[in-house]
Design a protein around this motif. Structure first.
Motif, mmCIF file in Angstrom:
data_model
loop_
_atom_site.group_PDB
_atom_site.id
_atom_site.type_symbol
_atom_site.label_atom_id
_atom_site.label_comp_id
_atom_site.label_asym_id
_atom_site.label_seq_id
_atom_site.Cartn_x
_atom_site.Cartn_y
_atom_site.Cartn_z
ATOM 1 N N ASP A 1 -11.292 -1.339 5.660
ATOM 2 C CA ASP A 1 -10.717 0.021 5.734
ATOM 3 C C ASP A 1 -9.103 -1.322 5.993
ATOM 4 O O ASP A 1 -8.347 -0.711 6.045
ATOM 5 C CB ASP A 1 -11.443 0.639 7.054
ATOM 6 N N CYS B 1 -7.970 -2.552 3.275
ATOM 7 C CA CYS B 1 -7.081 -1.267 2.291
ATOM 8 C C CYS B 1 -7.491 0.338 2.919
ATOM 9 O O CYS B 1 -8.103 0.705 2.662
ATOM 10 C CB CYS B 1 -7.866 -1.631 0.954
ATOM 11 N N ASP C 1 -6.043 2.937 2.184
ATOM 12 C CA ASP C 1 -6.403 4.405 1.459
ATOM 13 C C ASP C 1 -7.917 4.013 0.935
ATOM 14 O O ASP C 1 -7.781 4.844 -0.377
ATOM 15 C CB ASP C 1 -4.730 4.651 0.981
ATOM 16 N N LYS D 1 -13.716 5.656 0.787
ATOM 17 C CA LYS D 1 -14.960 5.469 1.834
ATOM 18 C C LYS D 1 -16.317 6.887 1.650
ATOM 19 O O LYS D 1 -16.454 7.813 0.543
ATOM 20 C CB LYS D 1 -14.356 6.655 2.927
ATOM 21 N N PRO E 1 -11.121 8.829 -6.536
ATOM 22 C CA PRO E 1 -10.210 8.792 -6.837
ATOM 23 C C PRO E 1 -9.377 9.483 -8.311
ATOM 24 O O PRO E 1 -9.447 9.250 -9.319
ATOM 25 C CB PRO E 1 -9.825 7.346 -6.366
ATOM 26 N N ALA F 1 -6.084 3.083 -5.163
ATOM 27 C CA ALA F 1 -5.347 1.912 -3.417
ATOM 28 C C ALA F 1 -4.606 1.025 -3.174
ATOM 29 O O ALA F 1 -5.384 0.168 -4.689
ATOM 30 C CB ALA F 1 -6.698 2.024 -2.465
#
Length: 375
Positions: free
Chosen positions: A326, A329, A331, A334, A343, A350
């Motif tokens: 995190d 990166c 975004d 998770k 995504p 990202a």
């Protein structure tokens, strides 16, 4: 659109170094790749630089075209270092292609068959030293929303005390199963520490607690012996994290050497090659559970591929490393309720924080102290 630059970024991330590649173009687009080899990371970085002249200055032609050029760039092709460099560049090219067209990579692969990708917590129970701690760790995994986790038998195996190891492994697994409940998958990492004889004994000991798989119970190099073991083992074998191409998976699949293959997108040729490996596995009705010990770019690439292949099973995630992922990166991927969302943003979904990576120091990785199966 021409490729103008290839850059590398590396740093120490808890237990090994992470290596990222950024491929930039004259239209201001940039794609990210990852080649975090657990080992000779500076050699991978050198190989990226050596392959870069095949990209820099070239018209962007799409991942498959560039993959073929990169793979055949040297007469001596393949190997962990060369293939990891190729894989990192390939992931960046897929990210670039998605951004160029304004679509997620999963769409480039034919579309997402599933909106979420099931994940399991890898190397869980690492600190557990007793059945009671194994039980507590299993309960924690459930509270975090995971539908499965993997613990390492290899860390607790002692060939000088084989019977004792079997008894302790059984007690550990029984406690983990009690804590996890009947519907949580428990995978067992063997890390090549067993022989065909001891693997069979260990599988028989743990079989009542329904392990989802035995991962690399024996060294991976001999596909025939792995296949012979799978025919008698009461537990599915998962293997393939060290196999680097469809050619290296061929004999394993032809001999029915496992029930789950685990290609690593950072080493087995990137999305371009692992997609072909998954298709080949599908013809043998073998499931795919990508090996995924790296950082956020490898995870994103694995999510997109997992979403787009019919024989996907579950995706590894190093749950304890979410903090550093995190950080570089924000975004990035998770886990929510035991799943990654696929995504929808263009490319992999990202970008990395270059300044955050520059704040993290690189250090040479010490040579492995892991034991051979006979030690």
């Amino acid at each position: 659109m021409r490729i103008t630059k290839v850059e590398t970024f590396k740093f120490w991330a808890d237990w090994c170094n992470w290596l990222f590649v950024r491929v930039s173009t004259d239209e201001g687009l940039a794609g990210w790749g990852e080649g975090s080899l657990h080992g000779a990371i500076e050699s991978v970085e050198t190989a990226v630089r050596e392959l870069s002249p095949l990209l820099v200055g070239a018209e962007f032609a799409g991942p498959e075209v560039h993959w073929q050029q990169l793979y055949h760039g040297w007469r001596w092709r393949g190997g962990a270092v060369q293939n990891t460099a190729l894989s990192a560049l390939d992931l960046a090219l897929w990210d670039l292609e998605g951004k160029r067209l304004g679509v997620p990579v999963s769409r480039l692969l034919g579309g997402a068959l599933r909106p979420r990708v099931r994940a399991y917590a890898s190397h869980w129970l690492r600190e557990a030293r007793s059945p009671e701690e194994a039980h507590a760790g299993a309960v924690e995994a459930l509270k975090l929303g995971y539908g499965g986790f993997k613990w390492s038998l290899s860390d607790r195996w002692d060939n000088a005390d084989e019977l004792g190891s079997l008894v302790r492994a059984g007690e550990f697994m029984a406690a983990a199963r009690e804590g996890a409940g009947p519907t949580t998958e428990i995978f067992v990492e063997c890390a090549e520490r067993l022989s065909p004889r001891t693997a069979l004994r260990a599988a028989e000991q743990l079989a009542p607690y329904r392990p989802g798989w035995f991962e690399e119970p024996i060294p991976f190099e001999n596909a025939k012996v792995m296949a012979d073991l799978q025919q008698v083992l009461p537990v599915p074998i998962a293997t393939g994290e060290r196999l680097l191409s469809r050619w290296e998976f061929r004999e394993l699949l032809e001999r029915s050497g496992c029930r789950i293959v685990q290609p690593d997108l950072m080493h087995a040729g990137g999305i371009t090659e692992v997609r072909k490996i998954a298709t080949m596995a599908d013809t043998y009705y073998v499931s795919v559970a990508p090996h995924n010990p790296g950082g956020p770019i490898a995870t994103l690439a694995s999510i997109h591929l997992a979403a787009a292949i019919p024989n996907f099973l579950v995706l590894e995630t190093m749950a304890r490393e979410s903090g550093i992922r995190d950080r570089i990166c924000p975004d990035g991927p998770k886990v929510v309720d035991g799943h990654f969302e696929v995504p929808s943003a263009p490319g992999l979904g990202a970008d990395l924080d270059v300044e955050a990576m520059r704040e993290l120091a690189f250090q040479p990785q010490p040579l492995s102290k892991s034991k051979a199966w006979w030690a």
